[in-house]
Write an enzyme that holds these catalytic residues in place. Structure first.
Site, PDB file in Angstrom:
ATOM      1  N   ALA C 241     -27.126 -69.578 -17.948  1.00  0.00           N
ATOM      2  CA  ALA C 241     -27.777 -69.565 -19.258  1.00  0.00           C
ATOM      3  C   ALA C 241     -28.041 -68.126 -19.730  1.00  0.00           C
ATOM      4  O   ALA C 241     -27.814 -67.158 -19.002  1.00  0.00           O
ATOM      5  CB  ALA C 241     -29.068 -70.360 -19.206  1.00  0.00           C
ATOM      6  N   HIS C 242     -28.569 -68.020 -20.937  1.00  0.00           N
ATOM      7  CA  HIS C 242     -28.777 -66.709 -21.572  1.00  0.00           C
ATOM      8  C   HIS C 242     -29.757 -65.838 -20.794  1.00  0.00           C
ATOM      9  O   HIS C 242     -30.733 -66.308 -20.248  1.00  0.00           O
ATOM     10  CB  HIS C 242     -29.242 -66.884 -23.012  1.00  0.00           C
ATOM     11  CG  HIS C 242     -30.486 -67.682 -23.174  1.00  0.00           C
ATOM     12  ND1 HIS C 242     -31.715 -67.113 -23.364  1.00  0.00           N
ATOM     13  CD2 HIS C 242     -30.683 -69.019 -23.171  1.00  0.00           C
ATOM     14  CE1 HIS C 242     -32.619 -68.069 -23.499  1.00  0.00           C
ATOM     15  NE2 HIS C 242     -32.017 -69.234 -23.382  1.00  0.00           N
TER      16      HIS C 242
END
Lengths: 345, 345, 345
Positions: C241-242
């Site tokens: 994820a980011h």
């Protein structure tokens, strides 16, 4: 971009403390921001960084009281995080790589209707009888099957695939590699142990404002439609099986999977790697913890976790006892020792 | 399509009750079917719908006894679900978008052998020394590496990728975005903590009638072949590691993963999000529940569930006790209170 | 290839037993190897195969003592597995399908800088302002967004997508269908229950020698970078994820997922289907068992397993007690029976 602190404060309806004439060129995280950038402090857990940041300005809450000397200007606003999001959006508009026009070679079939200001990237494929709204962006290597409809302002990123007959609403985002409308997983067992494929004749409908993550897969319905309603956001690598319906404004994190014919309500929030069995009803406002395994329907408003999932408080109560099991066993042994030594009665 | 109820009954070897001359144009689900459509009732759980459906005809079991007045014609058959599947197939043949010929631009390398009546979509890529059977459909943006073999009547949907040397049988279906033959995950740890890549020289073999779901990945063998045997069906987003062998007519649901060198038998059924460790043997006819985590080999015919997985009955017995743990703890406390108050003996 | 046993022994610094003049054409697994091939015996668990193999030569340990008659020549070396890996590499160099040059049609934007000896496959797309090093291989149907940088000797396999601004180091491998730099999953809840998209302005950085598996997805950072450091290897269908950061020489198996802003150390080893919550710190040298669900930070050097994860020894101790729960319940019942029959005191 290039703005003064005063200009930004005015955009955010904020109040400046410090030199409002200094210039801002970029946005950054409070720990990493360099001179010339603006950042924000929303969670006081990160307060220490406000005293050491190299940012030229920090957006803070209107009631923030510094406990130490500051080396940065402040912009005081009601909600620092929302205000920063506004800046992100403005910045995004400025730097975003506006794609426009048709790159060659690209492929478009017959009897298509295509709106204005669209982007069709090189090697994108659009089948026959496809309807595409205004301002739609079709990135390179995208595949759009026959009879697909795509609403205004939707973006389909590189290499996404949309099978025939699917309908995608307005302002949707489909990320790279996502697959919309692949065959539902339906096979009828035969007497000799082999399986016969059940034809999958339905489609997928994404309503307006739906977002689909990278490499997520959504199967078409056997008959009728697999439906993702308005405003729902799916993360990466999610599996949505045939004939599933997901309500409005529901958010599902990465690698979750929903089995065939299950209905999910509105405003649900599911964490990552959740699995839901088929033919269930999950009510509105349901929350599921990461890796939850849902084996029966859940009523509106519940929060569940665990595999098989149970109500959140019960799960944590149970977990506490499970972690104490070795101790409980010892206590049983002590009881046995004591009781077995009792004189027979 | 357009058929009378009598014509359909004759195709299904069924008996008509009601007006057999009415016309049928489409298929539908019993709850959603409109006038002019035909549907079916297989599970009596849905019996209520047969009295309210708008369908013009319903396929029911030969021994179905209506408890209320019907507004629809009936076709009585031995197995309503199978009969409906036959109709689905016929309908599918009529409406399916037959793809044929070569769209341009597409790419094909040298020394390839290509059968008759194939479809090569725009932007599909076929390497050198590739052998493709008759009636194969290669959708747009597909990648086929060098020395690949593909049997008759196989369909490779948009954007699927097949690495060099892989062999795909007859009547296989590979859905969009699937990857066949990517490198096995093999790295040899070095003394300095870094990893050296172990070359992966093997391939993947899909035997006849295999189906591979969207965005599923199947790694090539280090040496030899990763093998999926005849008639096996894999759902979306599944991971099959290097040197795995899966038997015939095994069905695996979405997001499951099988680690390197594990052998899976024939006629197995695995639910979604199952994980199986490496170097294990899973016998024929094994069933695994959703999210099962398999850490040791399983004998023929067993059903396991849980993580780590255990035999199904034990799992559910265990689950019942675990859910009673808070109560058990209370009973231990009561015992302690009683026993500790005993006079010393 | 074609070498004598003596030539191979000399390459491996090994000692031949048997006819060193026989010729070797290929490599194989000890159970499957045919005449003309060479194989190895590293694990004595497989010793039986050395007496029945059809291989012409087997690489064995220098202290291997055969217990039966052999039908194959031996090459004795210090570490048979390492030696065989050397052969695999040599063989791979010989048989690998060297791709070179530019296939047509392919697309390249403006103001790009491209090194020497690169391969650009048909239907590959390279945006504007892209920088590509020497000896880079871009396979067919790959998408490279604007302002991307790719270092020397990196391979991007078919259909992988790299969003704008991402940076990929030297000697990296990105497998088919992987997505690098898709939007982080960030949405701000609004008062009416809908969600507003938070623009994702950051990028992804893959340092040198990173390997990314097929259909794995790595989101860009909201601001700043999602970072995978030097030498780290990710398997297939992984979600990063980011704003995640993964250290050096960490190895993560298939279908694992790491949530936003979590930091993972160096030299970690995670098994398959692991999930890690967001905003955590996982220290260096941490090991995680398959399907672990990590809900809090983990210190350097720990091994955890289970969901929620706990230290490995505790997990297995707990598992033993859980499996004995039905028995414990019976013992409590027996105690109760005995104690309740006690005379009141």
């Amino acid at each position: 971009m290039k703005f003064t602190i005063n200009q930004i404060a005015s955009l955010l309806d904020g109040r400046v403390e410090g030199n409002g004439n200094e210039e801002i060129y970029t946005l950054g995280k409070i720990q990493e921001a360099e001179k010339g950038s603006i950042t924000f402090l929303a969670n006081l857990k990160y307060e220490e960084h406000v005293y050491s940041t190299k940012a030229t300005a920090v957006i803070v809450s209107s009631d923030f009281e510094p406990r130490k000397k500051l080396n940065t200007a402040l912009i005081r606003v009601k909600d620092p995080y929302s205000s920063f999001t506004v800046l992100l959006e403005e910045y995004h508009k400025i730097i975003s790589f506006i794609k426009d026009g048709v790159e060659n070679p690209s492929f478009i079939g017959t009897e298509c209707s295509v709106g204005e200001k669209i982007y069709r990237g090189a090697f994108s494929y659009i089948g026959n009888h496809v309807s595409i709204g205004n301002n739609v962006k079709i990135y390179p290597n995208v595949y759009i099957g026959d009879h697909v409809e795509i609403g205004d302002n939707t973006i389909i990123y590189a290499g996404a695939k949309v099978y025939e007959n699917c309908k995608i609403g307005k302002r949707c985002v489909v990320h790279a590699g996502a697959v919309i409308g692949s065959d539902g997983f339906g096979f009828a067992p035969q007497e000799d142990g082999s399986y016969k494929t059940i034809p999958q004749l339905g489609n997928v409908i994404l309503e307006d404002d739906v977002s689909i993550g990278a490499n997520t897969t959504i199967d078409c319905a056997t008959l009728g439609s697999t439906i993702i309603r308005k405003g729902t956001k799916l993360d990466n690598l999610i599996q949505i099986a045939h004939n599933v319906e997901i309500g409005s404004n529901t958010v599902i994190a990465a690698q979750s999977g929903i089995s065939g014919s299950t209905k999910v309500g509105n405003n649900c929030v599911f964490a990552g790697q959740v699995g839901i069995a088929g033919h269930l009803e999950i009510g509105d406002d349901v929350k599921l913890g990461a890796q939850a395994g849902v084996m029966r329907s859940i009523e509106k408003g519940k929060t569940e976790i665990g595999s098989p999932s149970q109500e959140r408080m019960e799960y944590f109560k149970g977990l506490v006892v499970i972690r104490k099991l070795p101790e409980l066993r010892k206590r049983i042994e002590q009881l046995e020792e004591k009781v077995l030594n009792l004189p027979a009665n």
